[in-house]
Design a protein around this motif. Sequence first.
Motif, PDB file in Angstrom:
ATOM      1  N   VAL A  99     -11.725 -27.429  -4.841  1.00  0.00           N
ATOM      2  CA  VAL A  99     -12.765 -27.363  -5.875  1.00  0.00           C
ATOM      3  C   VAL A  99     -14.148 -27.299  -5.247  1.00  0.00           C
ATOM      4  O   VAL A  99     -14.988 -26.486  -5.657  1.00  0.00           O
ATOM      5  CB  VAL A  99     -12.659 -28.559  -6.848  1.00  0.00           C
ATOM      6  N   LEU A 100     -14.414 -28.131  -4.250  1.00  0.00           N
ATOM      7  CA  LEU A 100     -15.729 -28.104  -3.604  1.00  0.00           C
ATOM      8  C   LEU A 100     -15.967 -26.767  -2.901  1.00  0.00           C
ATOM      9  O   LEU A 100     -17.068 -26.218  -2.962  1.00  0.00           O
ATOM     10  CB  LEU A 100     -15.878 -29.269  -2.634  1.00  0.00           C
ATOM     11  N   HIS A 101     -14.937 -26.234  -2.273  1.00  0.00           N
ATOM     12  CA  HIS A 101     -15.040 -24.917  -1.636  1.00  0.00           C
ATOM     13  C   HIS A 101     -15.375 -23.846  -2.666  1.00  0.00           C
ATOM     14  O   HIS A 101     -16.302 -23.053  -2.495  1.00  0.00           O
ATOM     15  CB  HIS A 101     -13.729 -24.581  -0.920  1.00  0.00           C
ATOM     16  N   ASP A 102     -14.607 -23.822  -3.769  1.00  0.00           N
ATOM     17  CA  ASP A 102     -14.820 -22.814  -4.808  1.00  0.00           C
ATOM     18  C   ASP A 102     -16.198 -22.964  -5.463  1.00  0.00           C
ATOM     19  O   ASP A 102     -16.876 -21.976  -5.719  1.00  0.00           O
ATOM     20  CB  ASP A 102     -13.731 -22.900  -5.875  1.00  0.00           C
ATOM     21  N   CYS A 103     -16.597 -24.195  -5.717  1.00  0.00           N
ATOM     22  CA  CYS A 103     -17.893 -24.451  -6.343  1.00  0.00           C
ATOM     23  C   CYS A 103     -19.028 -23.997  -5.422  1.00  0.00           C
ATOM     24  O   CYS A 103     -19.995 -23.379  -5.871  1.00  0.00           O
ATOM     25  CB  CYS A 103     -18.029 -25.932  -6.680  1.00  0.00           C
ATOM     26  N   ALA A 104     -18.908 -24.295  -4.143  1.00  0.00           N
ATOM     27  CA  ALA A 104     -19.933 -23.875  -3.181  1.00  0.00           C
ATOM     28  C   ALA A 104     -20.056 -22.355  -3.161  1.00  0.00           C
ATOM     29  O   ALA A 104     -21.166 -21.804  -3.128  1.00  0.00           O
ATOM     30  CB  ALA A 104     -19.601 -24.401  -1.786  1.00  0.00           C
ATOM     31  N   LYS A 105     -18.925 -21.687  -3.220  1.00  0.00           N
ATOM     32  CA  LYS A 105     -18.920 -20.221  -3.206  1.00  0.00           C
ATOM     33  C   LYS A 105     -19.507 -19.649  -4.499  1.00  0.00           C
ATOM     34  O   LYS A 105     -20.376 -18.778  -4.470  1.00  0.00           O
ATOM     35  CB  LYS A 105     -17.483 -19.725  -3.007  1.00  0.00           C
ATOM     36  N   ALA A 135     -14.282 -28.943   6.622  1.00  0.00           N
ATOM     37  CA  ALA A 135     -14.873 -28.565   7.910  1.00  0.00           C
ATOM     38  C   ALA A 135     -14.202 -27.328   8.502  1.00  0.00           C
ATOM     39  O   ALA A 135     -14.822 -26.585   9.252  1.00  0.00           O
ATOM     40  CB  ALA A 135     -14.778 -29.731   8.892  1.00  0.00           C
ATOM     41  N   HIS A 136     -12.960 -27.076   8.101  1.00  0.00           N
ATOM     42  CA  HIS A 136     -12.228 -25.938   8.650  1.00  0.00           C
ATOM     43  C   HIS A 136     -12.462 -24.624   7.917  1.00  0.00           C
ATOM     44  O   HIS A 136     -12.192 -23.561   8.456  1.00  0.00           O
ATOM     45  CB  HIS A 136     -10.727 -26.254   8.694  1.00  0.00           C
ATOM     46  N   TYR A 137     -12.972 -24.681   6.664  1.00  0.00           N
ATOM     47  CA  TYR A 137     -13.104 -23.393   5.972  1.00  0.00           C
ATOM     48  C   TYR A 137     -14.238 -23.291   4.962  1.00  0.00           C
ATOM     49  O   TYR A 137     -14.280 -22.320   4.213  1.00  0.00           O
ATOM     50  CB  TYR A 137     -11.773 -23.006   5.308  1.00  0.00           C
ATOM     51  N   ILE A 138     -15.199 -24.160   4.952  1.00  0.00           N
ATOM     52  CA  ILE A 138     -16.236 -24.118   3.922  1.00  0.00           C
ATOM     53  C   ILE A 138     -17.181 -22.919   4.058  1.00  0.00           C
ATOM     54  O   ILE A 138     -17.600 -22.352   3.066  1.00  0.00           O
ATOM     55  CB  ILE A 138     -17.005 -25.465   3.833  1.00  0.00           C
TER      56      ILE A 138
END
Length: 146
Positions: A99-105, A135-138
């Motif tokens: 969710v944090l990854h998607d939201c950041a994008k 840390a591995h894919y953000i």
Amino acid sequence: MNKCLYLVGVDGSEWGERAVERAVHLAKQTDAQVKLVYVLSWPAVQPMMLEEVAPPIILDRDEEEKQVTKNVLEPLKRKYGGTDVPITTELVWGDPAQVLHDCAKEERANMLFVGRRGRSRFADLILGSVANKLAHYIGIPLVLVP
């Protein structure tokens, strides 16, 4: 030109609150805005957990959303509301790292702040921490706040 956006993953822990503090402090210096994101995990994706060791399984979705808003998001917004930094909040269901990854994008965030630890050290040890996964894919600067 749009203002920079600092996304902050919050979870009700002291580490999450320190991440908000750092993000707001930097946002004040850089004229950025801050978005606080709290991610709730649905029980179907939670492993069997022991009370006091990991977050409890959520049974009443609406009640849990009200409690998180009342006990975590609203107090943080009040606490940092007088800083002249625009702060918004969002409550989302899903896997915290995803969710944090998607939201950041989607939000085109410039930076992501998260606490180095979350609410459960044991679950982090067994399952891997949200911070470690991010840390591995953000793909944007990630600030791990101690």
